[in-house]
Design an enzyme around this catalytic site. Structure first.
Site, PDB file in Angstrom:
ATOM      1  N   TYR A   1      92.566  50.003 -79.506  1.00 49.34           N
ATOM      2  CA  TYR A   1      93.852  50.405 -78.924  1.00 49.34           C
ATOM      3  C   TYR A   1      93.663  51.530 -77.923  1.00 49.34           C
ATOM      4  CZ  TYR A   1      98.527  52.605 -78.900  1.00 49.34           C
ATOM      5  OH  TYR A   1      99.722  53.171 -78.539  1.00 49.34           O
TER       6      TYR A   1
ATOM      7  N   LYS B   1      94.346  51.374 -73.914  1.00 46.50           N
ATOM      8  CA  LYS B   1      95.344  52.272 -73.335  1.00 46.50           C
ATOM      9  C   LYS B   1      94.741  53.088 -72.194  1.00 46.50           C
ATOM     10  CE  LYS B   1      99.439  52.054 -75.423  1.00 46.50           C
ATOM     11  NZ  LYS B   1     100.726  51.934 -74.700  1.00 46.50           N
TER      12      LYS B   1
END
Length: 449
Positions: free
Chosen positions: A126, A130
């Site tokens: 993640y 990002k």
């Protein structure tokens, strides 16, 4: 002068559900991108819901035309694979930026994560995705601002739910030394920050880090969660982060991520500082923000009870129909639990089943599989029946109740077999957990008389 129009992705998510009404109250016309189809029933007045997929710009480019700015919240989170994080978080952001340029939308507010600042991002797909999305925003040529929130708490918070699972184990398991600092922020304060950025037109390429008013060691946070959730005192067990991470990575590789309380990436929060650099935004003034004690309900009274019931309703709705409960369903469920004596736990074992089930969907499935055979009159079963009755009266949830398992053919049999297998496994786990617990409680009850 016409109202400014804001296009919001991820509108049906945890932050999006709070942001939409806040923008409407601020006088903005809101266009909400909804891929799942669950938002329409709970959309606020002043919100236009548009069905579309972030990864398919042709499904929403026309809806972007005429919008003044985009607030980009949509993201793959939690236990998604590395490929899925890259596809949605990095690829989806790039597709959205292309659509903005094609539609003539000049400004983008991208909600990222404090995790992109972590020095050690081992297994944290993640955070990596990002960071790639941030780079795409900064290279887009659009006027932009990037917001990096810390842990976001509040009713329905996924990160708070994950930490609660660790905190409420019989032994409080702390990966690492437990001394890294974290700075949880309440969803209302994060939304206030986002609205302030929009109102002040702060689209000048800045990166804003936002956290709550309290900075605590992560071990202290787990203990505070345990105390607030009625877990009682518990022994703390420190496990070296490397030893904890290795089996989690192995389980993820084997496809068992769904049954893990945390992911290998989420363990990064136990090895990296999760605090924010102070921001000049008014929403970041500690005196105006929700304290950690209030977030956890230590000062919440009836409000904290309402949050707990809302969380419970969302978990049970996902278990029953695979969708997130909207505000109307949550309010009806909360009202029913408060009004009907039959929905109150009658025994300590009733309370145990409920406390287990409300931890998450997987936990609910195990508890429900056991209760369906051995505790049919339990409070858990009664609350699940009540939730189902509410969903049957509310669109679009009523359509999800009777939808086919799968199209006829091999896919149908595979899905049926999978459900039967999980039911058997869930029942087996329930028997192993709840039969000894029920027996122990019965013995203690007899001794107490």
């Amino acid at each position: 002068m016409s109202r400014r129009s804001v296009f919001v992705t991820g509108a049906s998510g945890f932050v999006g559900r709070t942001l939409l009404p806040a923008l409407v109250r601020g006088g903005y016309a809101v266009v909400a991108l909804d891929r799942s189809g669950t938002l329409a029933a709970g959309a606020s007045a002043g919100v236009s819901v548009h069905r579309g997929d972030l990864l398919a710009p042709d499904t929403y480019t026309e809806a972007l035309r005429g919008c003044d700015l985009v607030v980009h919240l949509a993201a793959a989170t939690g236990k998604a694979s590395a490929a899925e994080h890259q596809r949605v978080n990095a690829g989806g952001t790039a597709a959205l930026l292309d659509a903005c340029r094609a539609a003539g939308v000049p400004r983008v507010l991208f909600v990222s994560s404090i995790a992109v600042t972590f020095e050690d991002q081992t297994g944290y797909h993640y955070a990596v995705a990002k960071a790639a999305a941030e780079q795409a925003v900064q290279r887009s040529g659009l006027r932009s601002v990037i917001v990096r929130p810390t842990m976001v708490f509040g009713a329905g918070s996924p990160v708070e739910a994950g930490l609660s699972k660790l905190a409420l184990l019989p032994v409080v398991v702390v990966p690492g030394r437990g001394r890294v600092r974290v700075q949880p922020i309440h969803v209302d304060d994060l939304v206030a920050c986002l609205v302030e950025i929009v109102e002040r037109d702060l689209f000048d390429g800045r990166v804003v880090e936002v956290g709550g008013p309290d900075v605590v060691a992560i071990e202290d946070l787990l203990l505070a969660i345990r105390a607030a959730r009625g877990g009682g005192p518990g022994r703390v067990l420190h496990v070296p982060l490397s030893l904890f991470r290795a089996p989690v990575l192995a389980a993820e590789w084997a496809g068992l991520a769904a049954v893990l309380p945390v992911t290998a990436g989420q363990l990064a929060s136990f090895g990296n500082e999760g605090t924010a650099v102070a921001s000049p935004l008014g929403a970041a003034e500690p005196a105006r923000m929700v304290t950690l004690a209030r977030m956890l309900g230590s000062e919440g009274g009836a409000a904290s009870q309402a949050d707990a019931l809302d969380d419970e309703c969302r978990v049970f709705t996902r278990h029953l129909v695979g969708a997130v409960a909207d505000a109307v369903v949550a309010a009806a469920y909360r009202d029913a639990v408060r009004r009907l004596p039959a929905l109150q736990p009658a025994t300590p074992f009733d309370e145990l089943l409920l406390s287990w089930a409300r931890r998450g969907v997987w936990w609910t499935r195990v508890a429900d599989a056991y209760a369906a055979l051995f505790a049919r009159q339990s409070t858990l079963r009664r609350r699940l029946v009540m939730a189902l009755a509410i969903l049957e009266t509310r669109a679009p949830f009523h359509r999800l109740i009777d939808q086919p398992v799968a199209a006829p053919g091999a896919g149908l049999w595979a899905r049926v077999f999978g459900r039967v297998l999980f039911g058997l496994v869930g029942t087996g786990i329930g028997v192993l957990v709840f039969v000894p617990a029920r027996a122990a409680m019965a013995v203690m009850g007899r001794r107490g008389r």
